[in-house]
Design an enzyme around this catalytic site. Structure first.
Site, PDB file in Angstrom:
ATOM      1  N   HIS A 163     -13.689  36.636 -52.854  1.00 16.61           N
ATOM      2  CA  HIS A 163     -14.453  38.122 -52.973  1.00 16.61           C
ATOM      3  C   HIS A 163     -16.073  37.443 -52.077  1.00 16.61           C
ATOM      4  O   HIS A 163     -16.427  36.578 -51.780  1.00 16.61           O
ATOM      5  CB  HIS A 163     -15.201  38.764 -54.226  1.00 16.61           C
ATOM      6  N   HIS A 188     -19.099  37.624 -52.154  1.00 21.59           N
ATOM      7  CA  HIS A 188     -20.648  36.766 -52.785  1.00 21.59           C
ATOM      8  C   HIS A 188     -20.417  35.427 -51.892  1.00 21.59           C
ATOM      9  O   HIS A 188     -19.880  34.381 -51.839  1.00 21.59           O
ATOM     10  CB  HIS A 188     -20.640  36.683 -54.591  1.00 21.59           C
ATOM     11  N   ASP A 227     -22.284  32.957 -53.043  1.00 20.06           N
ATOM     12  CA  ASP A 227     -21.447  31.383 -53.411  1.00 20.06           C
ATOM     13  C   ASP A 227     -19.275  31.160 -53.296  1.00 20.06           C
ATOM     14  O   ASP A 227     -18.949  30.405 -54.249  1.00 20.06           O
ATOM     15  CB  ASP A 227     -22.097  31.147 -54.649  1.00 20.06           C
ATOM     16  N   HIS A 228     -19.495  32.256 -52.532  1.00 18.90           N
ATOM     17  CA  HIS A 228     -17.608  32.197 -52.351  1.00 18.90           C
ATOM     18  C   HIS A 228     -17.479  32.145 -50.941  1.00 18.90           C
ATOM     19  O   HIS A 228     -16.059  31.751 -50.748  1.00 18.90           O
ATOM     20  CB  HIS A 228     -17.176  33.030 -53.826  1.00 18.90           C
ATOM     21  N   HIS A 255     -15.626  43.284 -60.680  1.00 19.08           N
ATOM     22  CA  HIS A 255     -16.765  42.517 -60.528  1.00 19.08           C
ATOM     23  C   HIS A 255     -17.766  42.386 -59.009  1.00 19.08           C
ATOM     24  O   HIS A 255     -19.090  43.042 -58.650  1.00 19.08           O
ATOM     25  CB  HIS A 255     -17.016  40.730 -60.376  1.00 19.08           C
ATOM     26  N   ASP A 308     -14.482  35.023 -59.664  1.00 18.16           N
ATOM     27  CA  ASP A 308     -15.368  35.495 -61.367  1.00 18.16           C
ATOM     28  C   ASP A 308     -14.811  37.219 -61.427  1.00 18.16           C
ATOM     29  O   ASP A 308     -15.567  37.922 -62.219  1.00 18.16           O
ATOM     30  CB  ASP A 308     -16.836  35.851 -60.210  1.00 18.16           C
ATOM     31  N   HIS A 344     -16.987  29.476 -61.700  1.00 14.94           N
ATOM     32  CA  HIS A 344     -17.507  28.864 -62.796  1.00 14.94           C
ATOM     33  C   HIS A 344     -17.628  28.340 -63.957  1.00 14.94           C
ATOM     34  O   HIS A 344     -16.795  28.492 -64.647  1.00 14.94           O
ATOM     35  CB  HIS A 344     -19.381  29.980 -62.862  1.00 14.94           C
TER      36      HIS A 344
END
Ligand code: ZN
Ligand code: FE
Length: 254
Positions: free
Chosen positions: A57, A59, A61-62, A115, A132, A170
């Protein structure tokens, strides 16, 4: 066909990075790009050459380090069609039912939106890289989709065969465990698992990957149809999606 090799390593404060390697073809995929230096260090350590990035996805941190990793390695990038406009340097957009190859190994794409709207998971050879969407004893916050969409997405993951290893993005498990016991206090499998998680974390060991049958038995977000969970929430006989929404709302303010 030789078995895939998977190398897992920590990134940022609580993310995991994963390299998936097929020795026969020499191909290596990196699941998401949480942080550049640890990914390059992992490649150095394994001696593997990165050929692909697979994003779950959009975000930061991805997918935030896609461009840097692509520049350093010349790899190609596959990501979610539903949010392709937000995936830096994407080459191929995929969605539910599509397949992506790593050598002769085939990953099947599941759309697990909720999400984020276009969130996808990669399922191959008994491994599922879920970003996530699903966590050990938890699930992603529903930022973009609806509760109904997220519940439906979790049903796709629940339906994966027993033994499937779930690679969440995570290390949230200790916090999720503290919440899970407030929803499902009489679940003996959960109580046993909470003790195991505490021991792992005390030894600074990861709780990821997890396994889907264990999640079905202990993850409150997958147990919204369970009679004990429903009774504990005073929601006996309610629609599972409504029970899920109640559990998600409680977790958001836990
Ligand atoms: Zn995210
Ligand atoms: Fe994340």
């Amino acid at each position: 066909m030789a078995a895939l090799e998977i190398y897992q390593f920590p990134c940022l404060s609580d993310n995991y990075g994963f390299l998936v390697h097929d020795a026969e073809s020499g191909e290596t995929a990196c699941i998401d790009t949480p942080e550049t230096a640890p990914i390059l260090a992992a490649l150095e350590k394994t001696g593997w050459t990165l050929t692909q990035i697979w994003n779950t996805h959009h975000h930061y941190d991805h997918a935030g380090n896609n461009e840097e990793i692509k520049r350093a390695t010349g790899c190609t990038i596959t990501g979610p069609a539903g949010e392709a406009d937000k995936i830096p340097a994407i080459d191929r957009a995929v969605d539910d039912g599509d397949t992506v190859m790593l050598g002769a190994h085939e990953a099947r794409i599941l759309n697990v939106g909720g999400h984020t709207l276009g969130h996808i998971a990669y399922h191959m050879d008994g491994h599922a890289f879920v970003g996530d969407s699903l966590f050990a004893l938890g699930c992603g916050r529903v930022f973009e989709g609806t509760m109904a969409q997220m519940w439906e997405s979790l049903q796709k993951l629940t339906a994966l065969p027993d033994g499937t290893q779930i690679y969440c993005a995570h290390e949230y498990t200790a916090g999720n465990a503290a919440f899970a016991v407030t929803i499902d206090p009489d679940n003996k499998a959960l109580a046993k698992r909470v003790a195991e998680i505490a021991a792992l974390r005390a030894a600074d060991k990861p709780t990821v990957p997890t396994e889907i049958a264990l999640e079905r038995a202990t993850n409150p977000f997958l147990r919204a149809s369970d009679t004990n969970v429903q009774a504990h929430l005073n929601m006996s006989g309610a629609a599972a999606v409504d029970v899920f929404a109640e559990i998600r709302a409680r977790k958001d303010s836990f």
